[in-house]
Write a protein that holds these residues in place. Structure first.
Motif, PDB file in Angstrom:
ATOM      1  N   ALA A  53      16.883   8.766   0.050  1.00 24.77           N
ATOM      2  CA  ALA A  53      16.047   9.652  -1.228  1.00 24.77           C
ATOM      3  C   ALA A  53      16.009   8.599  -2.716  1.00 24.77           C
ATOM      4  CB  ALA A  53      17.168  10.161  -1.964  1.00 24.77           C
ATOM      5  N   LEU A  54      16.481   7.058  -2.590  1.00 23.81           N
ATOM      6  CA  LEU A  54      16.585   6.484  -3.042  1.00 23.81           C
ATOM      7  C   LEU A  54      15.957   4.753  -2.612  1.00 23.81           C
ATOM      8  CD1 LEU A  54      20.426   6.362  -3.849  1.00 23.81           C
ATOM      9  CD2 LEU A  54      18.538   7.410  -5.859  1.00 23.81           C
ATOM     10  N   VAL A  55      15.090   4.803  -3.754  1.00 28.48           N
ATOM     11  CA  VAL A  55      14.140   3.571  -3.008  1.00 28.48           C
ATOM     12  C   VAL A  55      14.831   1.730  -2.845  1.00 28.48           C
ATOM     13  CG1 VAL A  55      12.289   2.330  -3.707  1.00 28.48           C
ATOM     14  CG2 VAL A  55      11.681   4.707  -3.992  1.00 28.48           C
ATOM     15  N   THR A  56      16.118   2.681  -3.667  1.00 27.91           N
ATOM     16  CA  THR A  56      16.771   0.690  -4.336  1.00 27.91           C
ATOM     17  C   THR A  56      17.704   0.728  -2.442  1.00 27.91           C
ATOM     18  OG1 THR A  56      18.376   2.014  -5.124  1.00 27.91           O
ATOM     19  CG2 THR A  56      16.762   0.869  -6.342  1.00 27.91           C
ATOM     20  N   ALA A  57      17.647   2.404  -1.559  1.00 26.77           N
ATOM     21  CA  ALA A  57      18.922   2.285  -0.329  1.00 26.77           C
ATOM     22  C   ALA A  57      18.202   1.535   0.326  1.00 26.77           C
ATOM     23  CB  ALA A  57      18.752   3.604  -0.343  1.00 26.77           C
ATOM     24  N   THR A  58      18.197   0.239   1.041  1.00 24.78           N
ATOM     25  CA  THR A  58      17.679  -0.760   1.899  1.00 24.78           C
ATOM     26  C   THR A  58      18.876  -1.709   2.397  1.00 24.78           C
ATOM     27  OG1 THR A  58      17.623  -2.563   0.455  1.00 24.78           O
ATOM     28  CG2 THR A  58      15.849  -1.925   0.332  1.00 24.78           C
TER      29      THR A  58
ATOM     30  N   SER B  58      15.466   3.125   3.509  1.00 29.76           N
ATOM     31  CA  SER B  58      14.329   3.271   2.687  1.00 29.76           C
ATOM     32  C   SER B  58      13.725   2.433   3.286  1.00 29.76           C
ATOM     33  CB  SER B  58      14.534   3.562   1.528  1.00 29.76           C
ATOM     34  OG  SER B  58      14.706   2.149   0.864  1.00 29.76           O
ATOM     35  N   THR B  59      13.583   1.467   3.374  1.00 30.06           N
ATOM     36  CA  THR B  59      12.963   0.104   3.970  1.00 30.06           C
ATOM     37  C   THR B  59      14.346  -0.968   4.418  1.00 30.06           C
ATOM     38  OG1 THR B  59      11.693   0.154   1.054  1.00 30.06           O
ATOM     39  CG2 THR B  59      11.668  -1.821   2.787  1.00 30.06           C
ATOM     40  N   GLY B  60      13.730  -1.376   5.508  1.00 33.14           N
ATOM     41  CA  GLY B  60      14.274  -2.552   6.370  1.00 33.14           C
ATOM     42  C   GLY B  60      15.625  -1.578   6.855  1.00 33.14           C
ATOM     43  N   GLY B  61      15.245  -0.254   7.975  1.00 33.23           N
ATOM     44  CA  GLY B  61      15.933   0.341   8.727  1.00 33.23           C
ATOM     45  C   GLY B  61      17.325  -0.119   9.254  1.00 33.23           C
ATOM     46  N   GLY B  62      16.812  -1.435  10.119  1.00 30.98           N
ATOM     47  CA  GLY B  62      17.304  -2.029  10.757  1.00 30.98           C
ATOM     48  C   GLY B  62      18.403  -3.595   9.638  1.00 30.98           C
ATOM     49  N   VAL B  63      17.250  -4.550   9.000  1.00 36.19           N
ATOM     50  CA  VAL B  63      17.253  -5.134   8.171  1.00 36.19           C
ATOM     51  C   VAL B  63      16.666  -5.423   6.810  1.00 36.19           C
ATOM     52  CG1 VAL B  63      17.453  -8.108   7.676  1.00 36.19           C
ATOM     53  CG2 VAL B  63      18.649  -6.677  10.048  1.00 36.19           C
TER      54      VAL B  63
ATOM     55  N   GLN C 275      15.608   0.248  18.106  1.00 42.90           N
ATOM     56  CA  GLN C 275      16.257   1.618  16.960  1.00 42.90           C
ATOM     57  C   GLN C 275      16.481   2.410  16.101  1.00 42.90           C
ATOM     58  OE1 GLN C 275      18.319   3.466  20.953  1.00 42.90           O
ATOM     59  NE2 GLN C 275      16.739   4.048  22.265  1.00 42.90           N
ATOM     60  N   ASN C 276      16.568   1.232  14.908  1.00 47.89           N
ATOM     61  CA  ASN C 276      16.633   1.743  13.712  1.00 47.89           C
ATOM     62  C   ASN C 276      15.340   1.754  13.146  1.00 47.89           C
ATOM     63  OD1 ASN C 276      19.354  -0.110  13.598  1.00 47.89           O
ATOM     64  ND2 ASN C 276      17.315  -1.560  14.423  1.00 47.89           N
ATOM     65  N   SER C 277      15.080   2.454  12.558  1.00 49.56           N
ATOM     66  CA  SER C 277      14.278   3.568  11.244  1.00 49.56           C
ATOM     67  C   SER C 277      14.169   3.337   9.507  1.00 49.56           C
ATOM     68  CB  SER C 277      14.430   4.866  11.573  1.00 49.56           C
ATOM     69  OG  SER C 277      14.668   5.489  11.686  1.00 49.56           O
ATOM     70  N   ALA C 278      12.717   3.436   8.571  1.00 51.38           N
ATOM     71  CA  ALA C 278      12.846   3.208   7.463  1.00 51.38           C
ATOM     72  C   ALA C 278      11.981   3.714   7.622  1.00 51.38           C
ATOM     73  CB  ALA C 278      12.654   1.766   7.221  1.00 51.38           C
ATOM     74  N   LEU C 279      12.336   4.803   6.105  1.00 51.44           N
ATOM     75  CA  LEU C 279      11.583   5.878   5.095  1.00 51.44           C
ATOM     76  C   LEU C 279      10.532   5.104   4.722  1.00 51.44           C
ATOM     77  CD1 LEU C 279      11.249   8.457   4.565  1.00 51.44           C
ATOM     78  CD2 LEU C 279      12.385   8.042   2.774  1.00 51.44           C
ATOM     79  N   ASN C 280      10.497   4.186   4.579  1.00 50.91           N
ATOM     80  CA  ASN C 280       9.186   2.925   4.079  1.00 50.91           C
ATOM     81  C   ASN C 280       8.452   2.280   5.476  1.00 50.91           C
ATOM     82  OD1 ASN C 280       8.633   5.398   1.035  1.00 50.91           O
ATOM     83  ND2 ASN C 280      11.001   3.794   0.381  1.00 50.91           N
ATOM     84  N   SER C 281       9.177   1.552   5.092  1.00 47.49           N
ATOM     85  CA  SER C 281       8.472   0.345   5.692  1.00 47.49           C
ATOM     86  C   SER C 281      10.046  -0.737   6.931  1.00 47.49           C
ATOM     87  CB  SER C 281       7.323  -0.561   5.044  1.00 47.49           C
ATOM     88  OG  SER C 281       8.652  -1.707   4.177  1.00 47.49           O
ATOM     89  N   GLY C 282       9.440  -1.181   7.489  1.00 47.73           N
ATOM     90  CA  GLY C 282      10.327  -1.974   8.087  1.00 47.73           C
ATOM     91  C   GLY C 282      11.171  -1.430   9.121  1.00 47.73           C
ATOM     92  N   GLY C 283      10.848  -0.425  10.548  1.00 54.70           N
ATOM     93  CA  GLY C 283      11.790   0.158  10.889  1.00 54.70           C
ATOM     94  C   GLY C 283      13.014  -0.762  11.082  1.00 54.70           C
TER      95      GLY C 283
ATOM     96  N   GLY D   8      14.827 -15.437  21.143  1.00 54.24           N
ATOM     97  CA  GLY D   8      15.137 -14.760  21.734  1.00 54.24           C
ATOM     98  C   GLY D   8      15.668 -13.165  21.703  1.00 54.24           C
ATOM     99  N   GLY D   9      15.878 -12.401  22.482  1.00 53.26           N
ATOM    100  CA  GLY D   9      16.386 -11.221  22.370  1.00 53.26           C
ATOM    101  C   GLY D   9      15.545  -9.525  22.440  1.00 53.26           C
ATOM    102  N   ALA D  10      15.299  -8.734  21.558  1.00 51.89           N
ATOM    103  CA  ALA D  10      14.293  -7.364  21.928  1.00 51.89           C
ATOM    104  C   ALA D  10      14.474  -7.173  20.758  1.00 51.89           C
ATOM    105  CB  ALA D  10      15.437  -6.263  22.402  1.00 51.89           C
ATOM    106  N   LEU D  11      13.047  -7.226  19.890  1.00 56.27           N
ATOM    107  CA  LEU D  11      12.862  -6.092  18.986  1.00 56.27           C
ATOM    108  C   LEU D  11      11.701  -5.235  18.996  1.00 56.27           C
ATOM    109  CD1 LEU D  11      13.132  -5.835  15.666  1.00 56.27           C
ATOM    110  CD2 LEU D  11      10.772  -7.962  15.655  1.00 56.27           C
ATOM    111  N   MET D  12      12.892  -3.744  18.857  1.00 59.45           N
ATOM    112  CA  MET D  12      11.931  -2.595  19.759  1.00 59.45           C
ATOM    113  C   MET D  12      12.455  -1.352  19.155  1.00 59.45           C
ATOM    114  SD  MET D  12      12.927  -3.182  23.630  1.00 59.45           S
ATOM    115  CE  MET D  12      13.756  -2.175  24.218  1.00 59.45           C
ATOM    116  N   ASN D  13      11.677  -0.488  19.590  1.00 61.30           N
ATOM    117  CA  ASN D  13      11.632   0.716  20.147  1.00 61.30           C
ATOM    118  C   ASN D  13      12.140   1.413  18.280  1.00 61.30           C
ATOM    119  OD1 ASN D  13      10.885   1.567  22.311  1.00 61.30           O
ATOM    120  ND2 ASN D  13      13.264   1.623  22.538  1.00 61.30           N
ATOM    121  N   GLN D  14      11.381   0.605  17.194  1.00 58.50           N
ATOM    122  CA  GLN D  14      11.377   0.841  15.088  1.00 58.50           C
ATOM    123  C   GLN D  14      11.062   2.481  15.030  1.00 58.50           C
ATOM    124  OE1 GLN D  14      14.100  -1.178  15.163  1.00 58.50           O
ATOM    125  NE2 GLN D  14      13.589  -2.122  16.186  1.00 58.50           N
TER     126      GLN D  14
END
Length: 185
Positions: free
Chosen positions: A111-116, A139-144, A159-167, A179-185
């Protein structure tokens, strides 16, 4: 278990903190920064430590603005914040290393834009080695949300999610994935 204006669980201003094998920093709530742990200076080593169900205005599990936080074989889960860094808030002078560990199920109040940064809000230096960042939400950067420098080696951001951008990762700094995976966001 603790409640405070800030740094409800543990506060480190200098020196060394070692929390080893089976240590738990959980169920702490701060109205300000640092639900579970605040690192303002010195070095905190968490090896085999669990940090769960902590909450704060920023840095639900950990708030690092100076010094370093090294987490090995650890688990940070179900932490929350009303601002940046439901898992970890790492400020410009902070260094975070996450090795063979997971940050999962963190929720920054969307609910807060600053919640990143559901798992990590990074303004300093952060390193992931064989780590997992999973099922966090912000809100932005669901993972990071990265505003500093982030290096990720053989680590999965899934499997992270963001309301605005950068799941998975919202980057405004420097990120290097090896290496590693960046997927299912």
């Amino acid at each position: 278990f603790g409640a405070a204006e800030s740094c409800a669980g543990v506060r480190l201003d200098g020196g060394t903190l070692n929390a080893l094998d089976g240590s738990q920093i959980s169920y702490n709530v701060a109205a300000g920064p640092g639900g579970g742990l605040c690192v303002f200076g010195g070095q905190a080593l968490l090896d085999g430590t669990t940090m769960t169900f902590n909450g704060a205005e920023r840095g639900g599990a950990a708030y690092v603005t100076g010094g370093s936080l090294l987490i090995t074989n650890g688990y940070l889960g179900a932490n929350s914040s009303n601002g940046p860094g439901a898992g970890v808030y790492n400020g410009p002078a902070g260094l975070l290393t996450l090795s063979h560990s997971a940050i999962a199920d963190g929720v920054a109040n969307t609910a807060l834009v600053t919640a990143t940064g559901g798992a990590l809000h990074n303004e300093g230096g952060a390193e992931f080695f064989n780590a997992v960042i999973a099922a966090n939400h912000a809100s932005t950067g669901g993972g990071v949300l990265n505003l500093g420098s982030l290096s990720s080696v053989r680590s999965d951001v899934v499997q992270n999610s963001a309301l605005n951008s950068g799941g998975g990762v919202a980057n405004l700094g420097v990120v290097e994935f090896d290496g590693g995976a960046l997927m299912n966001q």
